[in-house]
Design a protein around this motif. Structure first.
Motif, short mmCIF file in Angstrom:
data_model
loop_
_atom_site.label_atom_id
_atom_site.label_comp_id
_atom_site.label_asym_id
_atom_site.label_seq_id
_atom_site.Cartn_x
_atom_site.Cartn_y
_atom_site.Cartn_z
N ILE A 186 0.84 -1.19 0.00
CA ILE A 186 0.00 0.00 0.00
C ILE A 186 0.88 1.25 0.00
N LEU A 187 0.48 2.20 -0.82
CA LEU A 187 1.22 3.46 -0.91
C LEU A 187 0.22 4.60 -0.75
N THR A 188 0.48 5.52 0.17
CA THR A 188 -0.41 6.69 0.28
C THR A 188 0.40 7.97 0.18
N ALA A 189 -0.28 9.01 -0.32
CA ALA A 189 0.37 10.30 -0.45
C ALA A 189 0.29 11.08 0.86
N ARG A 190 -0.75 10.77 1.65
CA ARG A 190 -0.91 11.49 2.92
C ARG A 190 -0.90 10.52 4.09
N GLY A 191 -0.82 11.09 5.30
CA GLY A 191 -0.94 10.26 6.50
C GLY A 191 0.42 9.89 7.07
N GLY A 192 0.48 9.80 8.41
CA GLY A 192 1.75 9.54 9.08
C GLY A 192 1.91 8.08 9.44
N MET A 193 2.77 7.85 10.44
CA MET A 193 3.10 6.50 10.85
C MET A 193 1.95 5.83 11.61
N THR A 194 0.99 6.63 12.07
CA THR A 194 -0.16 6.02 12.76
C THR A 194 -1.44 6.31 11.99
N SER A 195 -1.32 6.63 10.72
CA SER A 195 -2.50 6.85 9.89
C SER A 195 -3.23 5.52 9.70
N HIS A 196 -4.42 5.62 9.19
CA HIS A 196 -5.21 4.42 8.94
C HIS A 196 -4.41 3.41 8.12
N CYS B 153 3.91 -1.11 3.59
CA CYS B 153 3.22 0.15 3.33
C CYS B 153 4.20 1.31 3.38
N VAL B 154 4.07 2.20 2.41
CA VAL B 154 4.77 3.49 2.44
C VAL B 154 3.66 4.53 2.53
N SER B 155 3.69 5.33 3.59
CA SER B 155 2.64 6.34 3.74
C SER B 155 3.23 7.73 3.63
N GLY B 156 2.36 8.71 3.43
CA GLY B 156 2.79 10.11 3.44
C GLY B 156 3.88 10.44 2.44
N ALA B 157 3.81 9.82 1.25
CA ALA B 157 4.79 10.16 0.20
C ALA B 157 4.29 11.44 -0.47
N GLY B 158 4.59 12.56 0.17
CA GLY B 158 3.98 13.84 -0.16
C GLY B 158 4.24 14.35 -1.57
N SER B 159 5.29 13.88 -2.21
CA SER B 159 5.58 14.43 -3.54
C SER B 159 4.76 13.75 -4.63
N ILE B 160 3.91 12.81 -4.24
CA ILE B 160 3.07 12.13 -5.23
C ILE B 160 1.75 12.87 -5.34
N GLY C 167 8.75 -0.94 2.27
CA GLY C 167 8.18 -0.43 3.51
C GLY C 167 9.20 -0.28 4.63
N ALA C 168 10.40 -0.77 4.40
CA ALA C 168 11.43 -0.64 5.44
C ALA C 168 12.21 0.66 5.27
N THR C 169 12.26 1.19 4.04
CA THR C 169 13.01 2.43 3.82
C THR C 169 12.10 3.56 3.37
N GLY C 170 10.88 3.24 2.92
CA GLY C 170 9.97 4.26 2.41
C GLY C 170 10.18 4.54 0.93
N GLU C 171 11.08 3.81 0.29
CA GLU C 171 11.34 4.07 -1.12
C GLU C 171 10.20 3.58 -2.02
N VAL C 172 9.91 4.39 -3.05
CA VAL C 172 8.93 4.02 -4.06
C VAL C 172 9.67 3.96 -5.39
N MET C 173 9.55 2.84 -6.09
CA MET C 173 10.35 2.64 -7.30
C MET C 173 9.47 2.30 -8.50
#
Ligand code: PEP
Ligand code: MG
Length: 886
Positions: free
Chosen positions: A458-468, A480-487, A513-519
């Motif tokens: 799961i990838l979200t543009a908004r939301g933090g580490m305790t987001s839904h 899961c990578v969350s809060g990827a704000g540049s998307i 999901g361990a580094t937050g990278e989106v490729m």
């Protein structure tokens, strides 16, 4: 007087491995190796404190240091019998940087320093090898021009390539003494052309140029970036190591290599490394020639032809193997080593604790304990709990290439590749058709549960580490990578824009999901392998920890996973997550949107059997263990219908008009849902909801007790309590439901009623609240949100800057803000215990799986921590480490 120069070699060691702060890692270990009698070329280290002073004094060196360096050179000259700058028999040195921890952002090495137009002739005659001397000189000019003078190294490489082509050579080793001599002349011309001055001929100028370049590199942009990314303070400074050269390029009895005392990737207890005959260190790194294996076994496994060091240089190899053993016994850890063999004689140039994968860390720790090299306690302390994540989820193949688009928050570990999809129905449909999909949403809501479940990640543009998205994904074990704000996502059009590129539905993406990278594209992953060492270390950890470890789980599958990972009960069952399910959401919405109690009771009747069967399944997995079930705590916005179809469905179920329903939904709209009508406020206003839930819990407990002969231990938890009266009122509802069920079924079950501490008021009034509740569970997600006044769902937009500026050391939603939130926890624990000495205390916020927060829980003396299933092993190890530290 402070002094800055520390000697080593030839029976002298001014420092040792304890002096890393002063001498840097490399310098301290060179001194240590020299002091235990290993063959280390003599040299000296200029301390890190000089680096600091160098900057304080406008990048100059005090005279006293110039004298000290002279003494250092004299030390080397005394041992080698050679003189620096001597035209007949010159001393050559290497100059290397070395901070407290190794820093790839800095200037690394200059070799063969001390060569000039005169000394090269001397070197040629004493070595009786003109080719070697001129090769060394051209290497020196090339390296010095690159790292000290910062000239374009491409020009030198180009000249070398042309020289080889002109002569029809393929390898550097094909060049003769005269070829190298001719190339040196060309190199010197290039220096004049690019630098405007001739290459420095004075060996002292060369030395000070190199020393200045090492200190200068500490403030180079790339070093600063590296420090920022790795939390290295700017005032540490680097040391400089000046050391007599030894030569791996003196013919076929000479070589250079790098090695690990054990395999850093698998942890296998076998020497691991590479070497090159007739070469200098940079050749191994530069990849110009393919290095050869160290051991015969490794060569045979790889089916390689060129002889291993074990076969080609058996004597030097035997000596090296003995050094490996000595170093491991001395440092009691796996070592990463650099060495050179000069005409058959072995020299050690570096040792340090080797970096390793999580798998290797585990194996090495367990093996070393079993070999008696370290104690079991040390083995426990050696493994980074966070690194276990790597072992529990599929991870990206470290050798695979990555096309990184952006980086978000590492919200739930593991890596996954799949087709990009932008809505949950599509995710489910494609997944049912056998596709691996990555669900990409601006943010997720309960409507997305089926899509999240169907997705690989799961990838979200908004939301933090305790987001839904983050909480649900962790619970499900989905990366899961969350809060990827540049998307930016246009779900309707089925496209996301990021880094100037477009990813359309059906394009393959990968998230880590361990580094937050989106490729972009697929990246190969490797599956976890929970080998025997894992179990062994966990067993040892369980033997020393005091804190119990429970899990946050609400599905039988999660409960099972958590139990397999060693969970000792449930610390938080979020019942609203059970309501998210597609089959129930309509009834839940009907209940929420009902205009009166009668309307709510209709919906509740529909939910009761579903709730009961949920609890039966959970209790069956957790039989005999405590299960904390939290009564409904729904931030309303997560449950209200949005789409027309959803309104229509609820209206039909409730038998009312869509318009009426919409009006009711509008009435329920909240400006600040996190501080709104949620938690026990819902139970206070609509007690029938909690009554139904309590009934479902006790009925299920009776069913399981009768079926299995062993009763579960329900701990009914009331959320978001701020006052004693709220808890009292809710306890009456729960107790009444319990009595009714027990009377009806003719069987009594032991249970507790307690509360979460999630509000500062609850922490402050814990003494009173403990009169009404039998346990406290610290809900540190909300407690952090309410104590800091920072919205947990919006924090990711600005918290990064707060961490970067050092306002908070770490994201307070990930690692407890010990000073603030921690003080409230301590205070609540103390006041609660004063009222009720045997009060049970636990933590169920996301912090329950964070090692630093677990260490804090140990100091407060909590009874247990609760973590999402995949973090249970991490929590077990962290709890053991915390107990050992105490
Ligand atoms: C908390 O607030 O820490 C907690 C565990 O509850 P939730 O995350 O469900 O609000
Ligand atoms: Mg909460």
């Amino acid at each position: 007087m402070t002094h800055y120069v520390y000697r080593f070699g030839g029976g002298v060691s001014d420092g040792g491995s304890g002096d890393k702060v002063l001498l840097g890692g490399k310098g301290a270990n060179l001194a240590e190796m020299a002091s235990i009698g290993l063959p280390v070329p003599p040299g000296f280290t200029i301390a890190t404190t000089m680096c600091t002073r160098y900057y304080e004094e406008g990048q100059t060196f005090p005279e006293s240091v110039q004298d000290e360096v002279k003494t250092g050179i004299a030390h080397i000259e005394g041992i080698t019998g050679k003189t620096f700058g001597d035209a007949a028999d010159p001393l050559l040195v290497s100059v290397r940087s070395g901070a407290r921890i190794s820093m790839p952002g800095m200037m690394d090495t200059v070799l063969n320093l001390g060569l000039n137009d005169q000394t090269v002739e001397g070197l040629a005659s004493v070595s009786d090898d003109a080719r070697f001397a001129w090769d060394s000189y051209r290497r020196f000019i090339q390296m010095y021009s690159d790292v000290v003078l910062e000239l374009d190294h491409g020009r030198f490489e180009e000249a070398l390539e042309i020289a080889k082509e002109d002569r029809g050579y393929y390898l550097d080793t094909d060049l003769t003494a005269d070829d190298w001599r001719a190339l040196v002349a060309q190199y010197k011309d290039i220096v004049v052309e690019l630098w405007g001055k001739p290459f420095p001929q004075d060996v002292h100028d060369q030395l000070w140029g190199a020393i200045g370049a090492v200190f200068g590199s500490w403030q180079a942009d790339r070093a600063k970036v590296y420090r920022r990314l790795n939390d290295i303070p700017g005032d540490w400074g680097t040391a400089v190591n000046v050391q007599a050269m030894v030569f791996g390029n003196m013919g076929d009895t000479s070589a250079t290599g790098v090695a690990f005392t054990r395999d850093p990737s698998t942890g296998q207890n076998a020497y691991y490394g590479e070497f090159l005959i007739n070469a200098q260190g940079e050749d191994v790194v530069a990849g110009i020639r393919t290095p050869q294996y160290l051991t015969r076994a490794a060569r045979e496994t790889a089916n390689a032809k060129p002889l291993s060091m074990e076969e080609a240089m058996p004597e030097a190899y035997a000596e090296l193997a003995a050094v490996f053993d000595q170093l491991e016994r001395h440092y009691r850890d796996m070592q990463d080593i650099e060495f050179t063999v000069q005409q058959g004689k072995l020299w050690m140039l570096q040792t340090r604790s080797g970096k390793r994968t999580a798998k290797a860390a585990l194996k090495i720790a367990v093996d070393m304990a079993e070999e008696g090299l370290i104690s079991r306690e040390e083995a426990i302390a050696r493994v980074d709990p966070q690194a276990l994540d790597q072992l529990l989820h599929p991870t990206l193949d470290p050798d695979a290439t990555r096309d990184v688009l952006t980086k978000g928050l590492p919200a739930s570990p593991g890596a996954a590749s799949g087709f990009a999809v932008f809505d949950s129905d599509t995710a489910e449909r494609r997944s049912n058709a056998g596709d691996a999909v990555i669900l990409i949403r601006t943010e997720t809501s309960p409507e997305d549960i089926h899509g999240m479940h169907a997705a690989r990640g799961i990838l979200t543009a908004r939301g933090g580490m305790t987001s839904h998205a983050a909480v649900v994904a962790r619970g499900m074990g989905r990366p899961c990578v969350s809060g990827a704000g540049s998307i930016s996502i246009d779900a309707k059009a089925g496209v996301m824009k990021v880094a100037g590129r477009e990813i359309r539905e059906g394009d393959i993406v990968t998230i880590d999901g361990a580094t937050g990278e989106v490729m972009a594209g697929a990246v190969a992953t490797v599956q976890p392998e929970l080998a025997g060492d894992f179990g062994t270390l966990m067993e040892w950890a369980d033997g020393v920890r005091r804190l119990k470890v429970r899990t946050n789980a609400e599905t039988p599958l999660d409960c099972r996973t958590a139990r397999d990972f060693g969970a000792e009960g449930i610390g938080l069952c979020r019942t609203e997550h059970m309501f998210f399910e597609q089959s129930r959401i309509t009834a839940v919405r009907q209940m929420i949107l009902a205009e009166d109690e009668a309307g709510r009771r209709v919906a509740l009747e529909r939910l009761l059997p579903e709730q009961r069967s949920d609890f039966v399944e959970i209790f069956e997995v957790m039989v005999g263990l405590p299960c904390t079930i939290r009564l409904l705590d729904p931030p309303l916005h997560e449950f209200l219908p949005h789409a027309e179809a959803e309104f229509a469905e609820v209206a039909q179920a409730a038998g009312i008009e869509v318009e009426q329903l919409k009006r009711r939904a509008a009435e329920l709209h909240e400006f600040n849902p996190m501080l709104g009508h949620r938690g026990c406020r819902l139970g206070v206003t609509y007690p029938e909801i909690y009554e139904m839930q309590a009934r479902a819990i006790f009925e299920a407990a009776v069913i399981v007790a009768e079926k299995s002969g062993e009763a579960p231990i329900p701990e009914v938890m009331i959320p978001l309590v701020g006052t004693k009266r709220e808890l009292e009122l809710m306890k009456i509802v729960v107790d009444k439901a319990a009595q009714a069920v027990f009377a009806d079924k003719g069987r009594t079950i032991e249970y507790l009623v307690g509360t979460m501490i999630e509000l500062p008021r609850a922490a402050l009034k814990a003494g009173e609240i403990a009169e009404a509740g039998e346990f406290f569970s610290f809900g540190t997600n909300d407690l952090t949100q309410t104590t800091l006044g920072v919205s947990r769902d919006d924090a990711s937009r600005f918290l990064g800057a707060y961490v970067e500026k050092g306002i908070y050391a770490r994201d307070p939603f990930v690692s407890i803000d010990v000073e603030g939130v921690g003080e409230l926890i301590e205070l609540a624990a103390e006041r609660g215990r004063k009222t009720r000495p045997d009060i049970k205390l636990g933590i169920c916020g996301e912090h329950g799986g964070d090692p630093a927060s677990i260490a804090f829980c140990e100091t407060v003396g909590l009874d247990y921590v609760s973590a999402s299933p995949y973090r249970v092993p991490i929590a077990r190890l962290a709890a053991a480490q915390a107990a050992l530290k105490k």
